[in-house]
Enzyme design. Structure first.
Site, short mmCIF file in Angstrom:
data_model
loop_
_atom_site.label_atom_id
_atom_site.label_comp_id
_atom_site.label_asym_id
_atom_site.label_seq_id
_atom_site.Cartn_x
_atom_site.Cartn_y
_atom_site.Cartn_z
N ASP A 1 1.04 -1.25 0.11
CA ASP A 1 -0.11 -0.10 -0.11
C ASP A 1 0.78 1.15 -0.04
O ASP A 1 2.17 1.13 0.41
CB ASP A 1 -0.89 0.00 1.32
CG ASP A 1 -1.84 1.28 1.15
OD1 ASP A 1 -2.59 1.38 0.29
OD2 ASP A 1 -2.03 1.82 2.11
N GLU B 1 0.61 5.85 0.63
CA GLU B 1 0.00 7.00 0.82
C GLU B 1 0.78 8.00 -0.33
O GLU B 1 1.89 8.09 -0.32
CB GLU B 1 0.15 7.24 2.21
CG GLU B 1 -0.59 6.36 3.11
CD GLU B 1 -2.13 6.24 2.85
OE1 GLU B 1 -2.56 7.21 2.38
OE2 GLU B 1 -2.59 5.12 3.15
N HIS C 1 -4.36 11.08 5.26
CA HIS C 1 -3.55 10.35 6.13
C HIS C 1 -2.74 10.94 6.93
O HIS C 1 -2.03 10.40 8.05
CB HIS C 1 -2.35 9.67 4.83
CG HIS C 1 -1.73 10.66 4.19
ND1 HIS C 1 -1.03 11.99 4.60
CD2 HIS C 1 -1.77 10.93 2.69
CE1 HIS C 1 -0.63 12.53 3.64
NE2 HIS C 1 -1.00 11.96 2.45
N HIS D 1 -5.68 6.91 7.32
CA HIS D 1 -5.08 5.81 6.68
C HIS D 1 -3.53 5.95 6.93
O HIS D 1 -3.03 6.94 7.03
CB HIS D 1 -5.22 6.53 4.87
CG HIS D 1 -6.68 5.84 4.56
ND1 HIS D 1 -6.83 5.07 3.32
CD2 HIS D 1 -7.77 6.73 4.84
CE1 HIS D 1 -8.29 5.24 3.24
NE2 HIS D 1 -8.60 5.95 3.94
N ASP E 1 -2.84 -0.31 7.01
CA ASP E 1 -3.60 -0.64 5.70
C ASP E 1 -3.30 -2.32 5.11
O ASP E 1 -4.18 -2.89 4.92
CB ASP E 1 -3.76 0.14 4.93
CG ASP E 1 -4.81 1.43 5.17
OD1 ASP E 1 -5.20 1.30 6.28
OD2 ASP E 1 -5.06 2.35 4.38
#
EC number: 2.7.7.7
Length: 225
Positions: free
Chosen positions: A7, A9, A57, A150, A155
């Site tokens: 994942d 950001e 985030h 997030h 995640d």
């Protein structure tokens, strides 16, 4: 079977519009279970963090000011993911950003076909239902209490649980049962393994006669057509 849950950001939604990665998280799976090995890094995007991204985030420009640039972590990142499949929720987004960063360094892109998109898996399994990570966590009763914002590594860990549930959950695997059976067989000395003649399966005369009498009671039995 090694797989990597991945994942990112970012500073925004479009890598072609100058947006950059600010965090990468990876969790190693072996046979769909986390091993405890992770790759996690915050990245200085060399640009500002828009308010829209900050609300998602919570990663600020001040926090990232002394963090490494993507060029400084690229080799470690590529070494961790190696050539293994990448488990990603909405793979086109993350692969797009990673490839934009790799392109700046003249690295070959990550092919989309090595990604496994859990959004697509969820939509096929639950047509018409929400396929967001939050929705899938609620469906599978995965604890979301620590997810106020997030975060790439958090995640990833949630997605690892979702990915396992999408493939049946923590059930004893057939492979494990097969390995146990093989171990039992291997533990028996060859001299003790006696060969048995196969059992006869052809019907006896008595059984054939009983079957014929049954057919007489049926109207147009299939066996006579």
């Amino acid at each position: 079977m090694r797989e990597i849950v991945l994942d990112t950001e970012t500073t925004g939604l479009d890598p072609n519009g100058g947006h950059r990665i600010v965090e990468i998280g990876c969790v190693e799976l072996i046979n769909r279970l986390p091993t405890g090995q992770v790759f996690h890094v915050y990245i200085n995007p060399e640009r500002d963090i828009p308010e829209d991204a900050l609300r998602v985030h919570g990663i600020t420009s001040e926090f990232l000011a002394d963090k490494p640039r993507f060029a400084e972590i690229a080799e470690d990142f590529l070494a961790f993911i190696a050539g293994d499949p990448l488990i990603i929720h909405n793979a086109a987004f993350d692969i797009g950003f990673l490839n934009a960063e790799l392109q700046r360094l003249k690295h070959p892109p990550l092919p989309m076909e090595r990604s496994i998109d859990t959004v697509q898996i969820a939509r096929k399994r639950f047509p018409g239902a929400q396929a967001s990570l939050d929705a899938l966590c609620r469906r599978f009763e995965i604890d979301l209490s620590g997810r106020d914002l997030h975060g790439a590594l958090l995640d990833c860990r949630l997605l690892a649980e979702v990915y396992l549930e999408l493939h049946g959950g923590r059930q004893p695997g057939l492979e494990l049962a097969r390995e146990r059976a093989q171990a039992v067989v291997a533990a028996v000395p060859a001299a003790e393994r006696r060969r048995r003649e196969p059992r006869p399966h052809a019907p006896s005369e008595t059984e054939l006669a009983a079957h014929a009498r049954l057919l007489e009671k049926l109207k147009e039995p299939l066996w006579r057509q």
